[in-house]
Scaffold this motif. Structure first.
Motif, PDB file in Angstrom:
ATOM      1  N   PRO B 447      20.805  71.363  16.902  1.00  0.00           N
ATOM      2  CA  PRO B 447      19.537  72.041  17.228  1.00  0.00           C
ATOM      3  C   PRO B 447      18.320  71.302  16.686  1.00  0.00           C
ATOM      4  O   PRO B 447      17.272  71.255  17.339  1.00  0.00           O
ATOM      5  N   LEU B 448      18.443  70.687  15.529  1.00  0.00           N
ATOM      6  CA  LEU B 448      17.294  69.998  14.961  1.00  0.00           C
ATOM      7  C   LEU B 448      16.899  68.789  15.825  1.00  0.00           C
ATOM      8  O   LEU B 448      15.720  68.527  16.046  1.00  0.00           O
ATOM      9  N   ASP B 449      17.887  68.075  16.336  1.00  0.00           N
ATOM     10  CA  ASP B 449      17.588  66.948  17.235  1.00  0.00           C
ATOM     11  C   ASP B 449      16.804  67.442  18.443  1.00  0.00           C
ATOM     12  O   ASP B 449      15.815  66.846  18.854  1.00  0.00           O
ATOM     13  N   LEU B 450      17.289  68.554  19.021  1.00  0.00           N
ATOM     14  CA  LEU B 450      16.656  69.075  20.230  1.00  0.00           C
ATOM     15  C   LEU B 450      15.238  69.560  19.923  1.00  0.00           C
ATOM     16  O   LEU B 450      14.318  69.369  20.722  1.00  0.00           O
ATOM     17  N   GLU B 451      15.078  70.158  18.747  1.00  0.00           N
ATOM     18  CA  GLU B 451      13.740  70.641  18.375  1.00  0.00           C
ATOM     19  C   GLU B 451      12.765  69.471  18.248  1.00  0.00           C
ATOM     20  O   GLU B 451      11.648  69.509  18.778  1.00  0.00           O
ATOM     21  N   LEU B 452      13.192  68.415  17.564  1.00  0.00           N
ATOM     22  CA  LEU B 452      12.311  67.253  17.390  1.00  0.00           C
ATOM     23  C   LEU B 452      11.987  66.614  18.731  1.00  0.00           C
ATOM     24  O   LEU B 452      10.849  66.228  19.004  1.00  0.00           O
ATOM     25  N   MET B 453      12.980  66.500  19.602  1.00  0.00           N
ATOM     26  CA  MET B 453      12.744  65.932  20.921  1.00  0.00           C
ATOM     27  C   MET B 453      11.745  66.786  21.695  1.00  0.00           C
ATOM     28  O   MET B 453      10.843  66.274  22.363  1.00  0.00           O
ATOM     29  N   GLY B 454      11.904  68.117  21.591  1.00  0.00           N
ATOM     30  CA  GLY B 454      10.998  69.039  22.287  1.00  0.00           C
ATOM     31  C   GLY B 454       9.565  68.888  21.780  1.00  0.00           C
ATOM     32  O   GLY B 454       8.602  68.946  22.552  1.00  0.00           O
ATOM     33  N   ARG B 455       9.414  68.668  20.474  1.00  0.00           N
ATOM     34  CA  ARG B 455       8.069  68.530  19.921  1.00  0.00           C
ATOM     35  C   ARG B 455       7.419  67.219  20.362  1.00  0.00           C
ATOM     36  O   ARG B 455       6.211  67.165  20.604  1.00  0.00           O
ATOM     37  N   LEU B 456       8.221  66.176  20.459  1.00  0.00           N
ATOM     38  CA  LEU B 456       7.692  64.902  20.968  1.00  0.00           C
ATOM     39  C   LEU B 456       7.220  65.068  22.405  1.00  0.00           C
ATOM     40  O   LEU B 456       6.135  64.623  22.782  1.00  0.00           O
ATOM     41  N   LYS B 457       8.053  65.699  23.194  1.00  0.00           N
ATOM     42  CA  LYS B 457       7.717  65.915  24.612  1.00  0.00           C
ATOM     43  C   LYS B 457       6.395  66.703  24.710  1.00  0.00           C
ATOM     44  O   LYS B 457       5.496  66.339  25.475  1.00  0.00           O
ATOM     45  N   ALA B 458       6.276  67.755  23.910  1.00  0.00           N
ATOM     46  CA  ALA B 458       5.069  68.588  23.968  1.00  0.00           C
ATOM     47  C   ALA B 458       3.840  67.799  23.525  1.00  0.00           C
ATOM     48  O   ALA B 458       2.736  67.994  24.055  1.00  0.00           O
ATOM     49  N   ALA B 459       4.035  66.886  22.571  1.00  0.00           N
ATOM     50  CA  ALA B 459       2.900  66.108  22.079  1.00  0.00           C
ATOM     51  C   ALA B 459       2.415  65.100  23.119  1.00  0.00           C
ATOM     52  O   ALA B 459       1.213  64.883  23.283  1.00  0.00           O
ATOM     53  N   PHE B 460       3.342  64.482  23.834  1.00  0.00           N
ATOM     54  CA  PHE B 460       2.967  63.425  24.780  1.00  0.00           C
ATOM     55  C   PHE B 460       2.668  63.970  26.171  1.00  0.00           C
ATOM     56  O   PHE B 460       1.944  63.349  26.935  1.00  0.00           O
ATOM     57  N   ASP B 461       3.286  65.082  26.510  1.00  0.00           N
ATOM     58  CA  ASP B 461       3.155  65.601  27.870  1.00  0.00           C
ATOM     59  C   ASP B 461       3.040  67.118  27.806  1.00  0.00           C
ATOM     60  O   ASP B 461       3.948  67.846  28.221  1.00  0.00           O
ATOM     61  N   PRO B 462       1.919  67.598  27.268  1.00  0.00           N
ATOM     62  CA  PRO B 462       1.807  69.046  26.992  1.00  0.00           C
ATOM     63  C   PRO B 462       1.964  69.907  28.243  1.00  0.00           C
ATOM     64  O   PRO B 462       2.428  71.050  28.149  1.00  0.00           O
ATOM     65  N   LEU B 463       1.597  69.375  29.416  1.00  0.00           N
ATOM     66  CA  LEU B 463       1.691  70.189  30.632  1.00  0.00           C
ATOM     67  C   LEU B 463       3.053  70.047  31.323  1.00  0.00           C
ATOM     68  O   LEU B 463       3.311  70.682  32.340  1.00  0.00           O
ATOM     69  N   GLY B 464       3.875  69.140  30.812  1.00  0.00           N
ATOM     70  CA  GLY B 464       5.214  68.979  31.389  1.00  0.00           C
ATOM     71  C   GLY B 464       5.199  68.456  32.815  1.00  0.00           C
ATOM     72  O   GLY B 464       5.943  68.923  33.668  1.00  0.00           O
ATOM     73  N   ILE B 465       4.343  67.434  33.073  1.00  0.00           N
ATOM     74  CA  ILE B 465       4.266  66.915  34.447  1.00  0.00           C
ATOM     75  C   ILE B 465       5.062  65.626  34.626  1.00  0.00           C
ATOM     76  O   ILE B 465       5.272  65.171  35.745  1.00  0.00           O
ATOM     77  N   LEU B 466       5.499  65.026  33.521  1.00  0.00           N
ATOM     78  CA  LEU B 466       6.200  63.744  33.642  1.00  0.00           C
ATOM     79  C   LEU B 466       7.713  63.953  33.702  1.00  0.00           C
ATOM     80  O   LEU B 466       8.333  64.371  32.729  1.00  0.00           O
ATOM     81  N   ASN B 467       8.282  63.629  34.856  1.00  0.00           N
ATOM     82  CA  ASN B 467       9.729  63.722  35.047  1.00  0.00           C
ATOM     83  C   ASN B 467      10.305  65.000  34.446  1.00  0.00           C
ATOM     84  O   ASN B 467      11.243  64.946  33.648  1.00  0.00           O
ATOM     85  N   PRO B 468       9.761  66.163  34.839  1.00  0.00           N
ATOM     86  CA  PRO B 468      10.199  67.408  34.215  1.00  0.00           C
ATOM     87  C   PRO B 468      11.668  67.691  34.495  1.00  0.00           C
ATOM     88  O   PRO B 468      12.179  67.359  35.556  1.00  0.00           O
ATOM     89  N   GLY B 469      12.327  68.285  33.515  1.00  0.00           N
ATOM     90  CA  GLY B 469      13.732  68.641  33.694  1.00  0.00           C
ATOM     91  C   GLY B 469      14.690  67.490  33.453  1.00  0.00           C
ATOM     92  O   GLY B 469      15.892  67.662  33.564  1.00  0.00           O
ATOM     93  N   ARG B 470      14.135  66.302  33.162  1.00  0.00           N
ATOM     94  CA  ARG B 470      15.006  65.176  32.811  1.00  0.00           C
ATOM     95  C   ARG B 470      15.068  65.081  31.280  1.00  0.00           C
ATOM     96  O   ARG B 470      14.113  65.441  30.602  1.00  0.00           O
ATOM     97  N   VAL B 471      16.172  64.554  30.802  1.00  0.00           N
ATOM     98  CA  VAL B 471      16.471  64.341  29.383  1.00  0.00           C
ATOM     99  C   VAL B 471      16.579  65.681  28.634  1.00  0.00           C
ATOM    100  O   VAL B 471      17.621  65.998  28.084  1.00  0.00           O
ATOM    101  N   ILE B 472      15.457  66.450  28.582  1.00  0.00           N
ATOM    102  CA  ILE B 472      15.554  67.757  27.927  1.00  0.00           C
ATOM    103  C   ILE B 472      15.185  68.853  28.920  1.00  0.00           C
ATOM    104  O   ILE B 472      14.440  68.620  29.870  1.00  0.00           O
ATOM    105  N   ARG B 473      15.680  70.037  28.646  1.00  0.00           N
ATOM    106  CA  ARG B 473      15.439  71.163  29.554  1.00  0.00           C
ATOM    107  C   ARG B 473      13.961  71.524  29.572  1.00  0.00           C
ATOM    108  O   ARG B 473      13.237  71.296  28.604  1.00  0.00           O
TER     109      ARG B 473
END
Lengths: 249, 475
Positions: B447-473
């Motif tokens: 879970p910690l890996d997934l949390e960190l990955m999710g935070r990176l995603k939110a920091a770089f792509d806050p609106l979730g427009i880049l390749n959404p649904g790939r790599v992480i849910r």
């Protein structure tokens, strides 16, 4: 019967060759050199004839720089029995090669000489034919099949539009085409054995053949770059292009 | 994207690229929507082919403003569906193919700046023209693009000596989710000034930014290469041979590939003109050794390895290439190995790695496990033994039903990945996550890996427009 197989050291078929800046030839510095692919086919054919009990010995011979020993060593690693290298620096043209081979034939008395139909570096396609004429032996060029029988050798030749079969009396000269066989890979034990097989290195000069080239290379150039294709929007545009640009309509 | 304003929006996007480079016709879009394993069929209202970084930036600015999902695409050779737009999601494909230029090359500094859409084969050619080489080598060399290679941290056959794509990147230029251009195109051998941001984009599969250019690390071309094709009795024997090859060749060991007997049978059956260089055996190994000095040094090293391996019983038989053509012949068998499985019916793929020392045990267990669970199935493992990375692919039983077999994809995965996890291996060694393994990743990652990955995603792509649904849910 002994079979003589001439092998040439050439730029490896898979090397992207580059023309020297001054256009005097191809840049060979640090370039991989290998056996002429058509000569691999002639070595293979000779080995098969020996394995079938028709030939008793396969002798590989090369004319070129000292490093041509590596090429002969490759033939030995495939299974040839022994090797000869006639050392000569610089370009040796097909006629001089044929004359030197004639001298080797006189020493070795083979029943058959199998050469590659041409070398991939100069693409001359002359040595086999010249050797046949110098020896006064029959020739079967561009062979895709050899059958040895009591009445000599049947050679199936790849000619324009089909195949032609000729029967030659022995001794004879044969040149190998691409479809004659698939050359074997050198196995580890055969490579190790080849290290111990004899290679006789002699100066080509001892045969008294004039090796001076008779041809002068005026210029070497890269093939013109083929322009990239492009997509046209309509048949009308294509027809227009064929008329105006290509000038074929 | 709201359907009422769809055509307006599409026109706004289309206006950002040159005429002819906004594709809406099904026939024009078709090649961007299929991938060669045929696991995914894509759907998109629009394929954009920007000409340069500025156009990519303009596209992302608009996407950000309008919350439009963007799927970046390189050579469309990805194997996990990351590059294929999801049907019904109105994702716009941005193809980087027109960004295909070399910006600069510095042979003395061993670096080169290229644009993201350059096919890997062209990158190779450009390096070669400067008497250098770019080592990254994959079977899809002619079609894949360097931007995609970096975005997926591609591996391939040269990883053993030269590393993954990550090890070959000095710097990047990236268009961020909001359209700003991050210039990280540095060519430094050392740079500890703060976080190494480029590393985040490498292997991010287009979810954190769009790579538009890269500074690549070049190498001197080896002067000599030698290769041997070796038959071995078992993966354990191959492992002994690997240790021996590493000891003898050191950094010059540029290839060590393991191929199962059945994988080779497929290759011989379906690759035109293919021949087996040794007698048939249970397993085969391809060894490649490079020398910075000479071909004869490489040859001597290979012979030294083989002589020792034969005496030790690790090698049954070996053929040694006598020309580049023969080296290519050997590699052709290995490179053709994925392709030929198409001709043997359905195939369920696993791209896994385990610690190298555990590879023999892993293979034995995994093969036994799938054969027990799926009677008649045909495991055809092969891959980069030197990296502990095996493509553990399983072909359907002879004469069986393709669809019925493929329907059990997840079940098969569970069996194989169970063995992988037992050895603390990876279930996505080099092909990445894409869409194919999103759920799997969520299952296997702490879970910690997934949390960190999710935070990176939110920091770089806050609106979730880049390749959404790939790599992480999706959040």
């Amino acid at each position: 019967m002994k079979i003589l197989v001439p092998v040439k050291r050439v730029v490896d078929y898979n090397v992207n060759i580059r023309v020297k800046a001054d256009g005097s030839g191809v840049d060979l510095a640090n370039v991989k050199m290998s056996m002429n692919p058509f000569d691999e086919i002639s070595v293979e054919e000779a080995l098969r004839l020996r394995e079938a009990g028709i030939a008793s010995e396969v002798v590989a011979v090369s004319i070129g720089p000292k490093e041509a020993q590596e090429t002969v060593r490759t033939a030995l690693a495939m299974g040839a029995d022994r090797g000869i290298v006639l050392e000569a620096e610089g370009t040796v043209e097909p006629l001089a090669v044929a004359k030197l081979l004639k001298a080797i034939v006189a020493e070795e008395a083979p029943g058959l000489v199998i050469l590659g139909k041409q070398a991939i570096d100069d693409d001359c396609n002359q040595t086999g034919q010249m050797l046949s004429a110098l020896l006064g032996w029959p020739q079967g060029t561009f062979a895709s099949k050899l059958v040895l029988g009591d009445n000599g050798i049947e050679v199936t030749r790849e000619v324009d539009g089909g195949l032609q079969t000729v029967r030659l009396s022995l001794p004879a000269v044969v040149t190998a085409d691409l479809r004659l066989n698939e050359p074997r890979y050198a196995s580890l034990p055969n490579i190790m054995k080849a290290k111990k097989k004899p290679i006789d290195l002699r100066p080509a000069a001892q045969y008294g053949v004039d090796l001076t080239p008779r041809l002068m290379v005026l210029k070497t150039a890269e093939p013109p770059v083929r322009p990239a294709g492009r997509r046209l929007a309509s048949v009308a545009e294509l027809v227009d292009c064929l008329k105006t640009e290509a000038g074929v309509l | 994207m709201k359907s009422s304003s769809t055509s307006d929006l599409l026109s706004r996007f289309a206006a950002l690229v040159g005429p002819g480079h906004a594709l809406v016709e099904e026939a024009d879009k078709a090649r961007y929507l299929v991938e060669w394993r045929d696991l995914y069929r894509g759907e998109t209202p629009l394929v954009l082919r920007p000409a340069n970084t500025a156009e990519v930036a303009a596209i992302l600015r608009l996407a950000h403003e309008t919350r439009t999902a963007i799927v970046p695409q390189g050579g469309n050779t990805g194997l996990v569906g990351g590059q294929v737009p999801i049907p019904g999601q109105h994702e716009i494909v941005v193809s980087l193919e027109r960004l295909d230029k070399v910006r600069s090359i510095d042979p003395l500094g061993n670096s080169m700046i290229v644009e993201a859409g350059m096919p890997l084969a062209s990158v190779h050619a450009a390096a070669e023209a400067a008497d250098r080489m770019f080592p990254l080598t994959l079977a899809s060399l002619g079609s894949c693009q360097i931007g995609g290679n970096i975005a997926t941290n591609a591996g391939g056959t040269a990883v053993l000596a030269y590393g993954n794509a990550r090890n070959l990147v000095l710097g990047l230029e990236v268009v961020l989710a909001d359209g700003r251009i991050w210039n990280g195109l540095r060519q430094l051998g050392k740079d500890n000034a703060g976080y190494d941001l480029k590393q985040l984009f490498i292997g991010s599969e287009g979810t954190l930014g769009i790579i538009t250019a890269a500074a690549l690390r070049l190498r001197h071309r080896p002067r000599g290469v030698a290769a041997a094709f070796v038959s071995v009795g078992s993966p354990a024997a191959a492992l002994g041979l690997f240790a021996r090859a590493q000891a003898a060749a050191g950094f010059g060991l540029t290839g060590f590939e393991l191929m199962s007997g059945l994988a080779m049978e497929f290759a011989l059956r379906h690759i035109p003109g293919a021949r087996l260089p040794t007698a048939p055996a249970p397993w085969y190994v391809l060894i490649e050794v490079s020398s910075s000095l000479s071909g004869s040094e490489a040859d001597a090293t290979v012979l030294d390895i083989l002589t020792g391996a034969t005496a030790a019983g690790e090698a049954l038989e070996a053929a040694v290439a006598q020309s580049f053509t023969q080296i290519d012949d050997f590699w052709r068998l290995r490179h053709g190995m994925s392709e030929v499985q198409k001709h043997e019916g359905g195939s369920i793929k696993h791209d896994v790695s385990v610690p190298i020392g555990d590879l023999p045990a892993f293979l034995e267990e995994a093969m036994a496990a799938v054969e027990a669970a799926f009677p008649g199935c045909r495991p055809v493992p092969f891959g980069h033994m030197g990296d502990g990375n095996i493509h553990f692919n399983v072909s359907q039983p002879v004469g069986g039903d393709r669809q019925a077999f493929l329907a059990r994809w997840n079940e098969m995965n569970a069996v194989v990945h169970g063995v992988v996890r037992k050895y603390d291996g990876s279930v996505a060694a080099e092909h990445g996550i894409g869409r194919l393994k999103v759920d799997l990743l969520a299952e296997v990652k702490p879970p910690l890996d997934l949390e960190l990955m999710g935070r990176l995603k939110a920091a770089f792509d806050p609106l979730g427009i880049l390749n959404p649904g790939r790599v992480i849910r999706r959040p």
